[in-house]
Enzyme design. Structure first.
Site, PDB file in Angstrom:
ATOM      1  N   PRO A  53     -59.429  14.348 -36.370  1.00 62.97           N
ATOM      2  CA  PRO A  53     -59.094  15.060 -35.087  1.00 62.97           C
ATOM      3  C   PRO A  53     -60.687  16.110 -34.817  1.00 62.97           C
ATOM      4  O   PRO A  53     -61.307  16.385 -35.942  1.00 62.97           O
ATOM      5  CB  PRO A  53     -58.287  16.305 -35.580  1.00 62.97           C
ATOM      6  CG  PRO A  53     -57.615  15.737 -36.654  1.00 62.97           C
ATOM      7  CD  PRO A  53     -58.461  14.651 -37.261  1.00 62.97           C
ATOM      8  N   HIS A  54     -60.997  15.999 -33.508  1.00 61.74           N
ATOM      9  CA  HIS A  54     -62.478  16.993 -33.500  1.00 61.74           C
ATOM     10  C   HIS A  54     -62.389  17.217 -31.880  1.00 61.74           C
ATOM     11  O   HIS A  54     -61.662  16.804 -31.176  1.00 61.74           O
ATOM     12  CB  HIS A  54     -63.648  15.934 -33.582  1.00 61.74           C
ATOM     13  CG  HIS A  54     -63.288  14.596 -32.913  1.00 61.74           C
ATOM     14  ND1 HIS A  54     -62.942  13.478 -33.503  1.00 61.74           N
ATOM     15  CD2 HIS A  54     -63.601  14.182 -31.480  1.00 61.74           C
ATOM     16  CE1 HIS A  54     -62.858  12.409 -32.423  1.00 61.74           C
ATOM     17  NE2 HIS A  54     -63.401  12.848 -31.422  1.00 61.74           N
ATOM     18  N   PRO A  55     -63.010  18.222 -31.600  1.00 55.99           N
ATOM     19  CA  PRO A  55     -63.122  18.765 -30.394  1.00 55.99           C
ATOM     20  C   PRO A  55     -64.007  17.973 -29.428  1.00 55.99           C
ATOM     21  O   PRO A  55     -64.867  17.147 -29.988  1.00 55.99           O
ATOM     22  CB  PRO A  55     -63.791  20.216 -30.336  1.00 55.99           C
ATOM     23  CG  PRO A  55     -64.180  20.499 -31.921  1.00 55.99           C
ATOM     24  CD  PRO A  55     -63.892  19.203 -32.522  1.00 55.99           C
TER      25      PRO A  55
END
Lengths: 222, 275, 572
Positions: A135-137
């Site tokens: 997960p990452h922005p």
């Protein structure tokens, strides 16, 4: 003050032959005397700015570029934390629990980050297969100086809509200040994940120290 | 950028010897050959602060039809290729301008006067003018082709001889040949010269590169010159300490060139370390 | 003693270090005085020689005199001083535009002596160009002596030229304008002030030694409206004569070159013809100032036909003198021809419109001179100010401006370059400050070289090459043979299709994809040529190869970048 031709050329960021010719042609306020270039500093700086050139006379002690560590997966791992037994029923629950554990963030930051991560997750899943998700922005995190990878071992597994359909047992949350670093981090992470033995090693839920040891082995290999 | 050697071809047996010398030099130093085959009796060289007109002697123009082939033969048989200079600019219709951005120039002792005058103690006026104005050192060759197997720098402590010394070190590094320094003490102590080098931060390099530094004090300069190896390339600063250094060659330079019969590399006052 | 030598580098003195304007003004005075003296020396010795030979003008053998003079002057130039021939001004312009005004020391007196011989013995030429050449050479060598840089040297060359013209005509403004308009081709504040000062110094030198003598100061020059109208006709006529003279001078060169003999014999032949011409029309001999004076004063009584013939005879004599190897300029002959033309035009007007009260013929002679100067030299301001100064009045200003500007425009239509720069323009050597050619000439290939290319070997596998591509920033990969010589270039664009085809990685070696027919640049190539090749072939980068080895890339982007810097530095 006086400098040698090559030093002067370096400070003006011009080829030596250009500077030599300009001095000869009398186009800059410098003259040569037995191999040295003699000039008045303030008038040269004035001349340089008048001609859209830069005279970097104070550069000597300024070494920003060298201080910066080279970005590696290892250093980002070290920057981040490792959490074990993160609970959660689905993607959102896991993410929320994971984000809440981050010690260096205050409440607002956590909220902000979680929203960004969920936003990205709604786009497409970040489960890259083999039970791993990253997960990452979507856009780089603000007020963030160094890249960090936060490792979260999930208590059991969670269905993450991963590309190969396998449930996910580990999250690497990637936080980086720029897109460029993010890409480089991603490619380095992907390099490790391709190795089946590494994935097996992760499944054993190793301690942070042994994890970092393993990663540094990989870094040295590549 | 590799170094460039400039040569004016004289289509006579004497010119052949000089060309052979140039070929040898460029082989040793890995310099590329730039050869000018004159089509006019005179040409101009525009230096930084001076323009020199060189009036060649008639023999440079003899049998122009054979010149190119002869040069090519000589150069190619030595496994090199030459770049031929065609003047692009003309100050007057019969007065071409020759470029001056070279690193070395090879020349016999005289290019304007009668060749019969070439001998010890004579360096033609035009060659002197070129040495005076040029940014490159001039290789003044022996009349007959002779190879050199080591390098001798004449060091007298002057600004010019420091430049000569630096050039010697560079050449010695390029060619791998032994480097000697020749110093006539002239009543001063050895330490005096070593101090000069320390100021220039050359001491380390000297210790590394120089085979032997010979100091001579007891006998006269001319007598000591006998100790210069016969197969040595002599590197000399054209001017020494003399006040009128911009007008005539230094007295040491004159003594050296009229006493020993070696190949000379003469460093003029405008020579600056190019690379 | 050492202190004495530091006097030679005044630009290093603290006082002048920050700003060299004061230094240039000081130097300008020195140069102006020196070139003024040179000009006076020439005009004095010319007067003496012409005076001396005047006594013999009745003898039959007098036609041989110009031949002797021309032969002597050619011999002196070619064998004693070994100068290339030419009347000088183009050489000054050339050295100013290409070499920062470097001129040989021998040029500071060679043209003085040789032109003195040519003109003093009766050859038809002018002393101005030789004087300009000397003045310029004096300026250049003074600059060298004091170790001044190129820009300062160019200014001093201009000072020399201005001082010389100012001294010989006693016309300081004309000297200044001539220098700006013809020699330097640039009107910049840094130059104008020292050159103006040098002009003043030159003129003042002449006034001190010869007296403040304005040639035509007592003329009444009240022109009416109708004279103004006539000026347009005069301008057209002078333009035609100018073109005729330019063509004649140049063609005479080609004719004389066909005579294969020693230059001094050739000069003697030309001189002989001039001498023979002088039998019929004595006005053509010498620099011709006496004839001008007679015409302007109105004491030249010959009729229309004689005057017209005299104009053409002067053109012929001048081309014979200069085209066959005599030494001298065209300035004075221009003035003479101009005044003949003006006079002839006036005569014609009087015949056609006898009822109109025309202004006196001297005025037309003056206007004709301005028209000729403006036409041949394409320097209208020089023509205008010269006439204003030698008459000492500005009454004649309006018709002067009209004649000069129209004549220049008309001539420009047929002869785009002035007589002085024609040869230079043809060879592409006229590099006026601030122009594209000038900037490109100053930049060299070596300055623009880019070294950040990764050189690869010819026998490299494609798989290895992919690694190189990953780590490099350029789209061009120079390839060399095993022995290090240049083999060609691999263009990234061309390998793009195979880049993602892993099958190809071990199937291709670099040798198979290298373009070995690329155009290469040498260190000695002119940048304008390089750019032309790039444009014609749609290239943005070219490899530089020296001694058969790859030295670096040269690209349009870098050229533009440096071009801008150079332009900025050169023009401000």
């Amino acid at each position: 003050m006086n400098l040698s031709l090559s030093e002067l050329a370096k400070k003006l960021n011009l080829p030596e032959s250009t500077v030599e010719r300009w001095i000869k042609q009398g186009r800059m306020p410098v003259h040569k005397e037995s191999g040295k270039c003699i000039f008045n500093k303030s008038s040269l700086i004035k001349w340089a700015s008048k001609h859209n050139l830069k005279f970097m006379i104070f550069e000597e002690n300024n070494k920003i570029g060298d201080d910066k560590k080279e970005l590696t997966f290892l250093s980002s791992m070290e920057n981040g934390e490792v959490f074990y037994d993160v609970k959660g029923e689905d993607i959102y629950g896991v993410l929320e629990n994971a984000v809440n554990k981050i010690s260096s963030f205050d409440e607002n930051q956590k909220k902000d980050l979680l929203a960004k991560l969920i936003e990205r997750e709604n786009l497409t899943s970040t489960g890259i297969g083999n039970g791993i998700a990253i997960p990452h922005p979507r856009v780089p995190v603000e007020n963030f100086s160094e890249s960090a990878v936060i490792t979260c071992f999930i208590d059991g597994t969670v269905d993450f809509n991963a590309i190969d359909g396998k449930p996910v047992f580990i999250l690497f949350i990637l936080l980086s200040p720029s897109t460029k670093e993010h890409l480089s981090l991603l490619s380095k992470l992907a390099f490790c994940m391709r190795d089946i033995s590494f994935v097996e090693f992760l499944k054993s839920k190793p301690s942070k120290d042994s994890l970092i040891e393993k990663v540094s082995e990989f870094e040295n290999k590549s | 950028m590799d170094s460039q050697l400039f040569h004016i071809f004289r289509n006579t047996p004497l010119g052949r010897e000089t060309l052979l010398q140039s070929i040898y030099f460029s082989k040793q130093t890995n310099a590329s050959l730039n050869i000018y085959i004159p089509k006019f009796i005179k040409f101009l060289m525009y230096f930084d602060n001076d323009v020199v007109q060189v009036d060649l002697d008639e023999s440079y123009l003899s049998s122009p039809d054979t010149a190119l082939d002869r040069v090519k033969n000589l150069v190619e048989s030595n496994g090199l290729s030459a770049n031929f200079i065609e003047p692009k600019n003309f100050t007057a219709s019969t007065l071409p301008d020759i470029p001056v951005n070279f690193d070395f120039m090879c020349s016999p002792r005289s290019i304007s006067d009668l060749t019969s005058k070439i001998g010890l103690g004579h360096i033609g006026t035009r060659v002197r003018r070129i040495v005076q104005s040029a940014k490159f050192p001039v290789l003044i060759t022996t009349p007959v082709y002779s190879e050199w197997n080591n390098i001798t720098v004449f060091f007298g402590g002057s600004h010019n001889s420091i430049k000569a010394l630096k050039l010697g070190i560079r050449l010695s590094r390029l060619t791998g040949k032994e480097l000697f320094i020749f110093t006539q003490l002239d009543g001063k102590k050895r330490e005096h010269y070593q101090e000069i080098l320390e100021k220039e931060e050359l001491q380390k390099e000297i210790n590394l590169m120089v085979t032997k530094w010979n100091f001579y004090g007891s006998k006269s300069f001319e007598e000591n010159l006998y100790n210069v190896p016969h197969d040595s390339l002599a590197i000399v600063g054209a001017y020494g300490h003399s006040v009128i250094k911009n007008i005539i060659f230094g007295s040491k330079m004159e003594k050296i060139q009229s006493t020993i019969q070696n190949n000379f590399l003469v460093v003029g006052p405008n020579y600056g370390q190019v690379s | 003693m050492r202190k004495l030598f530091s006097l030679r580098s005044p630009s290093r003195w603290f006082f002048f270090r920050a700003d060299d304007r004061l230094l240039l003004i000081l130097m300008g005075i020195i140069v102006g005085i020196c070139s003024g003296l040179a000009a006076l020396a020439l005009s004095y010795s010319l007067e003496t020689l012409l005076e001396f030979f005047h006594h013999y003008s009745q003898h039959w053998w007098v036609f041989i005199l110009p031949a002797i003079g021309a032969a002597l002057s050619s011999f002196f130039l070619n064998y004693v001083l070994k100068e290339g021939a030419g009347h000088g001004v183009p050489e000054v312009i050339y050295s100013v535009s290409r070499y920062g005004g470097l001129i040989r020391l021998r040029s500071s007196f060679s043209r003085l002596v040789s032109s003195c011989l040519t003109i003093g013995f009766g050859g038809s030429a002018g002393p101005e160009a030789p004087v300009v050449m000397s003045g310029a050479a004096i300026g250049s060598n003074i600059a060298n002596f004091f170790y001044l840089n190129d820009r300062q040297r160019v200014t001093l060359v201009g000072c020399g030229a201005a001082g010389a013209i100012a001294a010989i005509f006693n016309a300081p403004i004309a000297g200044m304008i001539f220098t700006m308009e013809v020699i330097l081709g640039e009107w910049s504040m840094v130059n104008i002030i020292p050159i103006a000062i040098a002009s003043v110094a030159g003129a003042e030198t002449s006034r001190l030694l010869v007296g403040n003598y304005i040639k035509f100061s007592h003329l009444t020059l009240n022109t009416n409206f109708i004279d103004m109208v006539a000026c347009f006709g005069l301008a057209a006529v002078t333009a035609i004569v100018s073109i005729l003279m330019t063509r004649m001078l140049r063609n005479m060169h080609h004719v004389s070159e066909k005579v294969k003999t020693k230059p001094w014999i050739r000069a003697a032949m030309g001189g002989c013809l001039v001498g023979l011409l002088g039998f019929q029309v004595p006005e053509v001999l010498g620099e011709g100032y006496h004839a001008i004076e007679a015409m302007v004063q109105g004491t030249f009584k010959a009729g229309l036909l004689v005057v017209a013939v005299a104009a053409f005879a002067k053109i012929l004599a001048t081309s014979l003198t200069l085209g066959w190897g005599g030494s001298g300029g065209i300035f004075a002959p221009c003035l003479v021809i101009g005044s003949f033309t003006g006079l002839a035009f006036h005569r014609l007007l009087v015949i056609v419109f006898p009822e109109i009260a025309w202004v006196n013929e001297g005025c037309f002679a003056l206007l004709g001179m301005a028209g000729m100067i403006s036409g041949i030299l394409q320097a209208p301001l020089t023509g205008i100010f010269l006439i204003v100064e030698i008459t000492g009045s500005s009454e004649v200003m309006l018709p002067l401006i009209a004649v000069s500007s129209i004549s220049t425009t008309l001539c420009h239509y047929f002869e785009p370059a002035s007589f002085y720069v024609k040869d230079l323009v043809e060879k592409g050597q006229l590099l006026r400050p601030g122009t594209d050619e000038r900037v490109l000439t100053d930049l060299s290939v070596a300055e623009l070289l880019e070294f950040d290319c990764v050189v690869i070997k010819k026998n490299m596998m494609f798989r290895e090459f992919i690694e190189v591509v990953k780590s490099s920033k350029r789209n061009y990969y120079p390839v060399e043979n095993e022995d290090g010589s240049f083999a060609g270039i691999v263009y990234f664009d061309e390998i793009r299709p195979y880049l993602f085809d892993t099958l190809m990685y071990d199937a291709i070696i670099i040798e198979q994809i290298v373009d070995d027919k690329v155009r290469v640049v040498n260190y000695t190539d002119d940048l304008s040529e390089v750019l032309k090749t790039m444009d014609n072939n749609g290239l943005y980068s070219m490899p530089v190869v020296s001694n058969n080895r790859f030295a670096g890339m040269i690209s349009k982007a870098t050229i533009l970048d440096h071009y801008r810097k150079e332009l900025k530095v050169q023009t401000t």
